[in-house]
Design an enzyme around this catalytic site. Structure first.
Site, mmCIF file in Angstrom:
data_model
loop_
_atom_site.group_PDB
_atom_site.id
_atom_site.type_symbol
_atom_site.label_atom_id
_atom_site.label_comp_id
_atom_site.label_asym_id
_atom_site.label_seq_id
_atom_site.Cartn_x
_atom_site.Cartn_y
_atom_site.Cartn_z
ATOM 1 N N HIS A 94 40.482 51.944 40.482
ATOM 2 C CA HIS A 94 41.361 52.703 39.691
ATOM 3 C C HIS A 94 42.434 53.124 40.181
ATOM 4 O O HIS A 94 43.302 51.775 40.957
ATOM 5 C CB HIS A 94 40.435 53.964 39.353
ATOM 6 C CG HIS A 94 41.095 54.035 37.624
ATOM 7 N ND1 HIS A 94 42.624 53.585 36.783
ATOM 8 C CD2 HIS A 94 40.560 55.439 37.439
ATOM 9 C CE1 HIS A 94 42.744 54.301 36.670
ATOM 10 N NE2 HIS A 94 42.187 55.548 35.924
ATOM 11 N N HIS A 128 41.659 43.248 36.532
ATOM 12 C CA HIS A 128 41.440 44.082 35.266
ATOM 13 C C HIS A 128 40.814 44.389 34.539
ATOM 14 O O HIS A 128 40.464 43.483 34.067
ATOM 15 C CB HIS A 128 42.922 44.404 35.015
ATOM 16 C CG HIS A 128 43.768 45.617 34.348
ATOM 17 N ND1 HIS A 128 43.569 45.835 32.879
ATOM 18 C CD2 HIS A 128 44.311 46.528 34.554
ATOM 19 C CE1 HIS A 128 43.274 47.299 32.518
ATOM 20 N NE2 HIS A 128 44.626 47.684 33.793
ATOM 21 N N ASP A 186 48.920 48.202 40.780
ATOM 22 C CA ASP A 186 49.201 48.742 41.832
ATOM 23 C C ASP A 186 49.431 47.388 43.299
ATOM 24 O O ASP A 186 50.250 48.099 44.139
ATOM 25 C CB ASP A 186 47.211 48.828 41.990
ATOM 26 C CG ASP A 186 47.012 50.591 41.460
ATOM 27 O OD1 ASP A 186 45.887 50.555 40.498
ATOM 28 O OD2 ASP A 186 47.631 51.252 41.055
HETATM 29 C C1 SDX Z 1 44.296 50.190 37.164
HETATM 30 O O1 SDX Z 1 41.649 50.725 32.996
HETATM 31 C C2 SDX Z 1 43.115 50.689 33.159
HETATM 32 O O2 SDX Z 1 44.086 50.051 32.502
HETATM 33 C C3 SDX Z 1 42.733 50.561 35.142
HETATM 34 C C4 SDX Z 1 44.800 51.304 35.190
HETATM 35 C C5 SDX Z 1 45.228 51.847 34.670
HETATM 36 O O3 SDX Z 1 47.030 51.953 34.343
HETATM 37 O O4 SDX Z 1 44.875 52.990 34.290
HETATM 38 O O5 SDX Z 1 45.318 49.622 34.903
HETATM 39 C C6 SDX Z 1 45.231 50.912 36.624
HETATM 40 O O6 SDX Z 1 42.590 51.371 37.673
HETATM 41 C C7 SDX Z 1 44.379 49.237 37.693
HETATM 42 C C8 SDX Z 1 42.282 47.918 38.232
HETATM 43 C C9 SDX Z 1 43.260 48.569 39.695
HETATM 44 N N1 SDX Z 1 41.714 48.483 40.599
HETATM 45 C C10 SDX Z 1 41.331 47.514 41.465
HETATM 46 O O7 SDX Z 1 42.620 46.716 42.221
HETATM 47 C C11 SDX Z 1 40.374 47.186 42.396
HETATM 48 C C12 SDX Z 1 40.617 45.758 42.212
HETATM 49 N N2 SDX Z 1 39.673 45.153 41.017
HETATM 50 C C13 SDX Z 1 38.460 45.419 40.610
HETATM 51 O O8 SDX Z 1 37.622 45.930 41.240
HETATM 52 C C14 SDX Z 1 38.523 44.705 39.459
HETATM 53 O O9 SDX Z 1 39.401 44.157 38.821
HETATM 54 C C15 SDX Z 1 38.138 45.975 38.242
HETATM 55 C C16 SDX Z 1 37.426 47.159 38.305
HETATM 56 C C17 SDX Z 1 39.788 46.116 38.388
HETATM 57 C C18 SDX Z 1 38.766 45.310 36.742
HETATM 58 O O10 SDX Z 1 36.958 44.896 36.342
HETATM 59 P P1 SDX Z 1 35.771 44.210 35.735
HETATM 60 O O11 SDX Z 1 36.482 44.258 34.073
HETATM 61 O O12 SDX Z 1 34.852 45.268 35.509
HETATM 62 O O13 SDX Z 1 35.542 42.870 35.900
HETATM 63 P P2 SDX Z 1 34.096 42.222 36.602
HETATM 64 O O14 SDX Z 1 34.580 43.418 38.229
HETATM 65 O O15 SDX Z 1 33.314 42.030 36.660
HETATM 66 O O16 SDX Z 1 35.272 40.948 36.950
HETATM 67 C C19 SDX Z 1 34.335 40.164 37.103
HETATM 68 C C20 SDX Z 1 34.630 39.025 37.977
HETATM 69 C C21 SDX Z 1 33.422 39.844 39.207
HETATM 70 O O17 SDX Z 1 32.969 38.420 40.055
HETATM 71 P P3 SDX Z 1 30.906 38.281 39.644
HETATM 72 O O18 SDX Z 1 30.679 39.376 39.962
HETATM 73 O O19 SDX Z 1 30.928 38.122 38.165
HETATM 74 O O20 SDX Z 1 30.743 37.050 40.330
HETATM 75 O O21 SDX Z 1 35.457 38.918 38.779
HETATM 76 C C22 SDX Z 1 35.284 39.638 39.647
HETATM 77 C C23 SDX Z 1 34.372 40.026 39.644
HETATM 78 O O22 SDX Z 1 33.379 40.336 41.261
HETATM 79 N N3 SDX Z 1 36.677 40.135 40.655
HETATM 80 C C24 SDX Z 1 37.231 40.321 41.829
HETATM 81 C C25 SDX Z 1 38.178 41.371 41.370
HETATM 82 N N4 SDX Z 1 38.433 41.314 40.248
HETATM 83 C C26 SDX Z 1 37.058 40.922 39.717
HETATM 84 N N5 SDX Z 1 36.602 39.766 43.196
HETATM 85 C C27 SDX Z 1 37.729 40.253 43.870
HETATM 86 N N6 SDX Z 1 38.651 40.905 43.407
HETATM 87 C C28 SDX Z 1 39.280 41.797 42.818
HETATM 88 N N7 SDX Z 1 39.727 42.766 42.538
#
Ligand code: SDX
Length: 376
Positions: A223, A262, A313
């Site tokens: 996050h 996201h 971010d």
């Molecule tokens: C913020 O919610 C909000 O609005 C948040 C925010 C706000 O203004 O409040 O926008 C601020 O928190 C932005 C997000 C910051 N976080 C990051 O940058 C951390 C990296 N991102 C990931 O952890 C991920 O993208 C999330 C947590 C943000 C979202 O993940 P989801 O929706 O749970 O999706 P997922 O993890 O299930 O991803 C789907 C697939 C997965 O592959 P599989 O495990 O199914 O094989 O895509 C992959 C993930 O592994 N994936 C990533 C990735 N993001 C998704 N793989 C590598 N790096 C990534 N960043």
């Protein structure tokens, strides 16, 4: 057998309530604060005006803005008890732990803490909005062995925040880039930290408890902590030519690359273009084509290889780095901005007066009984 329960881990795709504060639309890749597109607010308004909009539902007129600004100036100084509390913590403490502690002391010292009327909550929200910059600025200065810089009443919110942090007012384009980041970070519907604040508020607990909980949620690198993590990534990769081999390794290890992806936006974060152009002005101002090259190389290749797009971010991290902030200070900057959205949601949730309490399905050991010991 009973039908399989519809378990929605992570609450993915689950709509739990309405809100009138902001609208995130992944289909049109848009974000509205009380109906206004965030890009238009970032281009035409200052963060103080956007904060007012989030709380009051309308942009302030000249008189309302003047009164609001006067109140914000009056609440800027670092309170002695908050400073004493921060000084109890080692300078190695994470700045998110410091700001969480500072807000806790600030709230516990407020005699109106447990008055959750809309008026009292709005006053507390504005007091936190005014007081957070000094907390964040002081923590970075004490880690650097520098003395406190008191606020300046002749400066707006962002210029004063930078002044208290660095002891001087930077170029206006730096102030403007910082102000844009505050506007873009301010509010984003039911993200994890905002929802945390709403859950705490739903038990009729107080605004400060809800903000402290939200800070805890925001700290995580999935996050808000992602903006700090992006900078660590940049330092780890070093330069643009290292991106491909680095990414080969990271993807092979199935590492999460912070700054990308996201839960709601799936074809790019609506806020990124605006923050990227703010970053571009900073790159030009500080003559840092190396940052631009690394930023573009990593983003281009990661999107090409995974289809996953940058989130807010990703440009914010390098922008704060170029402004001179220490990397661990980046997420506290997110706190100073998001406190406006959090408190708007706290006020909205308090009015709903409805406990948030989901269900779970038990998958532990079946019911069993304590053996009877004869003669006890
Ligand atoms: C913020 O919610 C909000 O609005 C948040 C925010 C706000 O203004 O409040 O926008 C601020 O928190 C932005 C997000 C910051 N976080 C990051 O940058 C951390 C990296 N991102 C990931 O952890 C991920 O993208 C999330 C947590 C943000 C979202 O993940 P989801 O929706 O749970 O999706 P997922 O993890 O299930 O991803 C789907 C697939 C997965 O592959 P599989 O495990 O199914 O094989 O895509 C992959 C993930 O592994 N994936 C990533 C990735 N993001 C998704 N793989 C590598 N790096 C990534 N960043």
């Amino acid at each position: 057998p009973a039908p399989a329960p519809d378990i929605r881990k992570g609450l993915t795709g689950v709509v739990v309530d309405t809100t009138a504060i902001s609208k995130v639309n992944p289909d049109t890749n848009s974000l509205l604060y009380r109906g206004y597109p965030v890009q238009e607010l970032a281009a035409a308004k200052r963060f103080e005006e956007v904060a007012y909009l989030l709380w009051h539902g309308e942009l302030p007129d000249a008189a309302q803005l003047a009164a609001f600004r006067a109140g914000e100036r009056a609440g800027r100084a670092l309170q002695p008890n908050v400073r004493t509390a921060i000084d109890l913590l080692p300078t190695t403490a994470h700045p998110m732990d410091v700001v969480r502690t500072a807000v806790s002391v600030f709230g516990a010292s407020d005699p109106t803490a447990d008055d959750s009327s809309p008026e009292a909550n709005l006053a507390k929200a504005k007091a936190l909005f005014a007081a957070l910059p000094a907390m964040v600025a002081y923590d970075q200065r004490r880690r650097r062995g520098q003395v406190v810089v008191p606020p300046r009443d002749d400066l707006g919110y962002s210029a004063n925040f930078l002044y208290m942090t660095f002891g001087e007012v930077p170029d206006q384009l730096v102030v403007d880039a910082f102000d844009v980041s505050m506007i873009l970070y301010a509010e984003h519907s039911f993200n994890a930290s905002t929802f945390t604040a709403r859950v705490i508020t739903s038990t009729l607990s107080d605004l400060y408890s809800a903000v402290v909980g939200a800070i805890g949620a925001l700290k995580g690198p999935l996050h808000g902590g992602a903006n700090e993590a992006v900078m660590h990534l940049f330092e780890e990769i070093g330069s643009a030519e290292n991106v491909t081999p680095w990414l080969d390794g990271a993807l092979a290890e199935r590492r999460k690359i912070m700054g990308f992806g996201h839960r709601v936006y799936k074809s790019g974060d609506s806020r990124v273009p605006t923050m990227k152009s703010a970053l571009d002005t900073l790159i030009a101002h500080y003559d840092r084509p190396d940052v631009a090259a690394l930023y573009d190389a990593l983003a281009t290749e990661f999107v090409a290889r995974t289809g996953i797009h940058p989130n807010l971010d990703y440009p914010s991290g390098p922008a704060y780095h170029l402004m001179g902030f220490d990397t661990p200070t980046f997420t506290p900057l997110f706190v100073a901005s998001r406190v406006t959205g959090w408190t708007a949601h706290i006020i909205e949730q308090a009015a709903a007066n409805a406990l948030i309490r989901p269900l779970s399905v038990y998958d532990g050991v079946e019911e069993r009984h304590v053996p009877v010991v004869v003669g006890r």
